[in-house]
Design a protein around this motif. Sequence first.
Motif, short mmCIF file in Angstrom:
data_model
loop_
_atom_site.label_atom_id
_atom_site.label_comp_id
_atom_site.label_asym_id
_atom_site.label_seq_id
_atom_site.Cartn_x
_atom_site.Cartn_y
_atom_site.Cartn_z
N ARG A 1 0.83 -1.17 -0.15
CA ARG A 1 -0.08 -0.06 0.07
C ARG A 1 1.01 1.26 0.02
N HIS A 2 1.89 1.06 0.68
CA HIS A 2 2.88 2.32 0.79
C HIS A 2 3.76 2.62 -0.52
N LEU A 3 4.41 1.44 -0.77
CA LEU A 3 5.37 1.74 -1.86
C LEU A 3 4.96 1.23 -3.34
N LEU A 4 3.84 0.53 -3.46
CA LEU A 4 3.66 0.11 -4.87
C LEU A 4 2.29 0.61 -5.52
N VAL A 5 1.23 1.19 -4.59
CA VAL A 5 0.09 1.29 -5.15
C VAL A 5 0.03 2.99 -5.49
N GLN A 6 -0.30 2.99 -6.83
CA GLN A 6 -0.73 4.25 -7.42
C GLN A 6 -1.84 4.47 -8.02
N LYS A 7 -2.30 5.68 -8.73
CA LYS A 7 -3.62 5.83 -9.31
C LYS A 7 -3.20 6.47 -10.93
N THR A 8 -4.01 5.89 -11.62
CA THR A 8 -3.72 6.47 -13.08
C THR A 8 -4.39 7.97 -13.43
N ILE A 9 -3.73 8.47 -14.31
CA ILE A 9 -4.32 9.78 -14.97
C ILE A 9 -4.92 9.11 -16.38
N PRO A 10 -6.28 9.53 -16.64
CA PRO A 10 -7.03 10.44 -15.92
C PRO A 10 -8.22 9.95 -14.84
N ASN A 11 -8.30 8.65 -14.91
CA ASN A 11 -9.61 8.37 -14.17
C ASN A 11 -9.12 7.43 -13.15
N GLU A 12 -8.02 7.69 -12.38
CA GLU A 12 -7.76 7.11 -11.15
C GLU A 12 -8.13 5.57 -10.89
N LEU A 13 -7.52 4.80 -11.92
CA LEU A 13 -7.36 3.37 -11.47
C LEU A 13 -6.53 3.07 -10.57
N VAL A 14 -6.79 2.27 -9.59
CA VAL A 14 -5.65 1.70 -8.67
C VAL A 14 -4.80 0.64 -9.38
N PHE A 15 -3.58 0.48 -9.16
CA PHE A 15 -2.65 -0.26 -9.66
C PHE A 15 -1.59 -0.69 -8.81
N VAL A 16 -1.07 -1.64 -8.73
CA VAL A 16 0.41 -2.11 -8.05
C VAL A 16 1.53 -2.11 -8.95
N GLY A 17 2.25 -1.35 -9.05
CA GLY A 17 3.62 -1.23 -9.77
C GLY A 17 4.62 -2.01 -9.29
N GLU A 18 5.76 -1.61 -9.75
CA GLU A 18 7.04 -2.42 -9.53
C GLU A 18 8.30 -1.61 -9.03
N LEU A 19 9.24 -2.12 -8.22
CA LEU A 19 10.22 -1.53 -7.91
C LEU A 19 11.60 -2.27 -8.55
N PRO A 20 11.74 -1.96 -9.84
CA PRO A 20 12.95 -2.53 -10.70
C PRO A 20 14.12 -2.41 -9.94
N GLY A 21 14.29 -1.56 -9.19
CA GLY A 21 15.86 -1.14 -8.51
C GLY A 21 15.60 -1.23 -6.94
#
Length: 630
Positions: free
Chosen positions: A400-420
Motif C-alpha cells: 500500500r505504501h510503496l507500490l500502489v498508485q492511481k492512473t491519469i485521468p480516471n484514477e484506476l488503482v494499480f500495483v506497480g514494481e520497484l525494479p531497483g
Amino acid sequence: MSKSLPYSVKDVHYDNAKFRHRSFFKVITQTSFTSDMKRECVSCSTGKFLGLFMIFGLACLMLTHASKTPSVTDGLSKGLGTNEEQKVVTDVGVRFKKLLRRAPRLPPRLSGNEKFSSGIFTGKPNEHDEEKWKARQRNVKEAFTHAWSGYKKFAMGYDELLPLSMQGFDGLGGLGATVVDSLDTAMIMGLEEVVSEAGSWIESNLLERISQKGDVNLFETTIRVLGGLLSAYHLSGGDQDMNLANTGPKPTIYLEIAKNLADRLLSAFTSSPTPIPYSDVLLKNSSAHPSSNLLSSTSEVSTLQLEFNYLSAISGDPKYKTEGMKVFAHFKTLPKVEGLVPIYVSPHSGEFIGQEIRLGSRGDSYYEYLIKVWLQLRSIQDGNFTYLYDMYEEAMRGVRHLLVQKTIPNELVFVGELPGGSKGSFSPKMDHLVCFLPGTLALGATKGITKEKAMKDNLLTIEDFENLKLAEDLAKTCFEMYSVTSTGLAPEIAYFHTKDFYEDGLGGGNQSSEYVNDIIIKFNDRHNLLRPETVESLFVLYRITQDPKYREWGWQIFQSFEKYTKVDSGGYTSLNDVTTLPPQRRDKMETFFLGETLKYLYLLFGDSSVIPLDKFVFNTEAHPFPIKDA
Ligand code: DMJ
C-alpha cells in the motif's frame, strides 16, 4: 468504566481486539452473562460499578418510551449493528453513551454506495437471477467439456494441447499435466466421464511416468501435479476413508502416487546446502540441481508449502511439512523492504539476490502463500505460525505504501514494481499475474467468511478494511484490463498512465472504454495465455462481498474467451494479440485453463456453499485442500 480499549483482558488474547469497538450494550450484556467474566466482575470494583451501572441503565430504559433511534454513534450503524443493539438504544441511552465513552477507534463505515453494491441490503438474488446463473454455469461446464475433448482427442497423456496443430506437447516434464490439473475441476462439475478418463489414465500411467521421466520444475510439478492429486484424493473421499467418486480409482491411489512424487521432489530440499530448495528435479533418480543462473525464484520456493503440509497431514509423515516450512522460517530472518522481498533467492547462500521487487512473475505467490499457509495451519497446535500472518500484514502495508498508485485521468488503482528496489524508481507496470492479489487481500481480511458476517461480528481491523478496499479497487483495474481491449481479453502485462509515464498510441483498441487513456499496452505484452488470476479474484470477491457485479464481470470475460479463444476442433487457444480483431492465435492451451480459469468461473456462477472459503484453501493452481478443524 475504563475508557481505553480493549474493555476486557480477555480481548487481549483475541486477534484484532485492539481495533474492535464493543458498544455499551454489548459490554454490559457480555460482562453480565458470560459466566467466568461474571466471576471476575463481582470480585472487582470495576465489576461492582458495572453492575450498578447496568441497573441504572435498565431503569432509564424502562422510564423512557421505546422510540427506536438507530445508534448513530456505533461503528456499524444503520442496519449493520445487531438488532438487539438497535432495539434498546433510546435517546437517553445515546446521551449516556456520549457522556461516558471516549471517541471510539472505529472501523470505517460502509458508504451508502458500498452498502448497496456490497449486496448487504439488496436481499437474496431472486429466482430469475438464480436460473440465469445456473444457465451460465452450465455454459462454463460445456466449455470445460469442449476443452477436455480437444485435449483427449489430440493430446491425451501429453502435458498440453496445441489446439491449432491438433497435437500434444510436453512442456512440463511429461507427466500428463493437463490430466492431473483437470481432474478436480471435473469432480467439482460432476463430469463423471471425464473423472473416469482422467482417473484411469492416472492410475495406469502416472507412476511409470514419474519413475522414468527426467527434468521437472519443482514448483510447477508441485502446484499442478502434486496439488491436483491431493485435491482429487480429498474430493473423492480419501480423508473420510470413503470412495465418494462414482467412478475412477480409489482415493488411496491418488495418495500413493502423490507420496511417490513428493519423495522425489524432496531431493530439491535435501540436496541444497540451505533451506532454499533447488529449482529443478530429475525425477527418475531423485536428484536435484539449480537452474542455469544458479538462482531460485522467490515465489517458487515459497509456493510448495500448502501442498507439502497437506500431504504430511494425510500421510502421517511430517517430513514434507518439515522441509517446506523451513523456507518460511528462513525467509522470516532475511532483511526486507517494508515486508517486500526481491524476486530471486540463492539456494547456495540462502540470501535474496538483486533488488527487483514485484508482485508479478517470480514474486506473486510468495505473498499468496504467507496468508494461505497461515490459514491452513492456524488451528494446529504443534507450531507457532503467527509469524506468517505478521509477514503478510507487513508486506501488504509495504504494497500500500510503496507500490500502489492511481492512473491519469480516471484514477484506476494499480500495483506497480520497484525494479531497483526501494532506492530505485517506480515502474507503472503490472503483470496480469498481479490480479491474484484482490482475491488474496479479501481472503486475508475476512479469513474466508463474508464481509457482512465479519462486520456483524466486529472482526475487521482498520487494516482489514484497507486491504478490502484495495482488493475491490484493484479487481476493478484487472477487469478494465480486459474491457479496454478489442477482444475483451487482458494482455499479459499492462502499463499505466501516471504523471511520470505516458506513451501515446498504445491503447487496447476498445475506443468505447472509459480507460483507453489510462491503460497502455506495449507491443510485446499483447498476448493472453488464458490465465486465471482475474476470474480467481472475482470469485473470491463475490464470495466475500456478495456483490453481483463480480459475477457480471466474470460473465463478460467468459464470453470473450468463448468468442475469441475457442477452437472448433476442440480446446481453447492462447492469443498473440488481444488488441486487434480478429486476434492472432498462438496454438497452446495451458493446463491452468482447465485447472483454474474454468473452475473459478464455474464456482463464481454457482452456489456459494460449494467449497466454502473458510473451510478450504485453494493452492495457487486452484486445487482446494480442506482446512483442518475449520
Ligand atoms: C498458474 O500456474 C498459477 O496460478 C501460478 O501461481 C501462476 N501462473 C499460473 C497461472 O497464470
